[in-house]
Design an enzyme around this catalytic site. Sequence first.
Site, PDB file in Angstrom:
ATOM      1  N   ASP A  50      78.837  31.059 -28.069  1.00 18.06           N
ATOM      2  CA  ASP A  50      79.364  29.404 -27.942  1.00 18.06           C
ATOM      3  C   ASP A  50      80.673  29.222 -28.239  1.00 18.06           C
ATOM      4  O   ASP A  50      81.228  28.543 -27.641  1.00 18.06           O
ATOM      5  CB  ASP A  50      78.374  28.463 -28.576  1.00 18.06           C
ATOM      6  CG  ASP A  50      76.770  28.311 -27.895  1.00 18.06           C
ATOM      7  OD1 ASP A  50      76.786  28.453 -26.863  1.00 18.06           O
ATOM      8  OD2 ASP A  50      75.957  28.096 -28.566  1.00 18.06           O
TER       9      ASP A  50
ATOM     10  N   ASP B  17      77.681  30.424 -33.654  1.00 16.20           N
ATOM     11  CA  ASP B  17      77.168  31.300 -32.481  1.00 16.20           C
ATOM     12  C   ASP B  17      78.483  31.907 -31.724  1.00 16.20           C
ATOM     13  O   ASP B  17      79.243  30.995 -31.258  1.00 16.20           O
ATOM     14  CB  ASP B  17      76.244  30.418 -31.428  1.00 16.20           C
ATOM     15  CG  ASP B  17      75.848  31.175 -30.308  1.00 16.20           C
ATOM     16  OD1 ASP B  17      74.667  31.153 -30.189  1.00 16.20           O
ATOM     17  OD2 ASP B  17      76.594  31.536 -29.619  1.00 16.20           O
TER      18      ASP B  17
ATOM     19  N   ARG C 205      67.871  36.848 -26.890  1.00 17.94           N
ATOM     20  CA  ARG C 205      67.296  36.944 -28.107  1.00 17.94           C
ATOM     21  C   ARG C 205      65.946  35.923 -27.968  1.00 17.94           C
ATOM     22  O   ARG C 205      66.261  34.722 -27.407  1.00 17.94           O
ATOM     23  CB  ARG C 205      67.737  36.104 -29.259  1.00 17.94           C
ATOM     24  CG  ARG C 205      68.054  37.199 -30.327  1.00 17.94           C
ATOM     25  CD  ARG C 205      68.674  36.881 -31.723  1.00 17.94           C
ATOM     26  NE  ARG C 205      69.261  35.520 -31.617  1.00 17.94           N
ATOM     27  CZ  ARG C 205      69.768  35.161 -32.950  1.00 17.94           C
ATOM     28  NH1 ARG C 205      69.549  35.845 -34.036  1.00 17.94           N
ATOM     29  NH2 ARG C 205      70.475  34.137 -32.927  1.00 17.94           N
TER      30      ARG C 205
ATOM     31  N   THR D 168      60.669  35.093 -31.444  1.00 15.72           N
ATOM     32  CA  THR D 168      60.344  36.343 -32.192  1.00 15.72           C
ATOM     33  C   THR D 168      61.857  36.882 -32.850  1.00 15.72           C
ATOM     34  O   THR D 168      61.580  37.933 -33.397  1.00 15.72           O
ATOM     35  CB  THR D 168      59.864  37.250 -31.275  1.00 15.72           C
ATOM     36  OG1 THR D 168      60.539  37.491 -30.125  1.00 15.72           O
ATOM     37  CG2 THR D 168      58.322  36.840 -30.858  1.00 15.72           C
TER      38      THR D 168
HETATM   39  N1  URA Z   1      74.652  35.522 -33.158  1.00 19.95           N
HETATM   40  C1  URA Z   1      75.750  34.890 -33.321  1.00 19.95           C
HETATM   41  O1  URA Z   1      76.408  34.451 -32.423  1.00 19.95           O
HETATM   42  N2  URA Z   1      75.730  34.678 -34.523  1.00 19.95           N
HETATM   43  C2  URA Z   1      75.046  34.686 -35.735  1.00 19.95           C
HETATM   44  O2  URA Z   1      75.335  34.231 -36.688  1.00 19.95           O
HETATM   45  C3  URA Z   1      74.119  35.766 -35.379  1.00 19.95           C
HETATM   46  C4  URA Z   1      73.692  36.053 -34.140  1.00 19.95           C
END
Ligand code: URA
Length: 210
Positions: A204, A201, A105, A109
Amino acid sequence: MPPHVTVVDHPLIKHKLTLMRRKETSTASFRRLLTEISMLLAYEALRDLKTRDEDIETPLMPMKAPVLDGKKLVLIAILRAGQGILDGMLQIVPSARVGHVGMYRDPKTHMAIEYFYKVPGDLSDRDVVVCDPMLATGNSAVAAIERVKESKPGSLKFVCLLACPEGIKNFHEVHPDVPIVTAAVDNKLNEHGYILPGLGDAGDRLFGTR
Ligand code: URA
């Protein structure tokens, strides 16, 4: 819920998802729980798989019994967190073929940028399931599905753990024909593109990188 979105509403999934959301849940537990929920999501997502009857013999008598029909299923993980869903689904369908789409990502943007694409050669006539735990902005999923559609798969579904209204809208504006299977739909996206209340995330938490 909009058509083409299936929320797999099961107490086991709800309970396991709550454990995953907790910020104190360890990497090992998060990984195990994602595998377990993905097995349960697979059960729902794959309920349209075709079967044909085969002649077999039980210890007592011959019978015609159903086995999976057609070309092998293809599971495609959006890297990197999609690997977590893939691992669970492969436990249910170990013979599935596997593809990977690498998307990151752009932090400003939030657009999806492809850096890797490797899927089985001939997707025509195959049932294909693309997986990624978080349908947040939807940009990665939209881009990955667009790419997979170039190979004209026989059928296509998207499986995630958590979705949000913004992601579902974006996804179905571009791909109204692709059903989404998810464990839950949360409230909204924040300004950083994270799902609220969400679980943080997913990559992570799955790999212990933060
Ligand atoms: N990606 C993630 O890992 N967590 C989110 O909340 C949004 C995108």
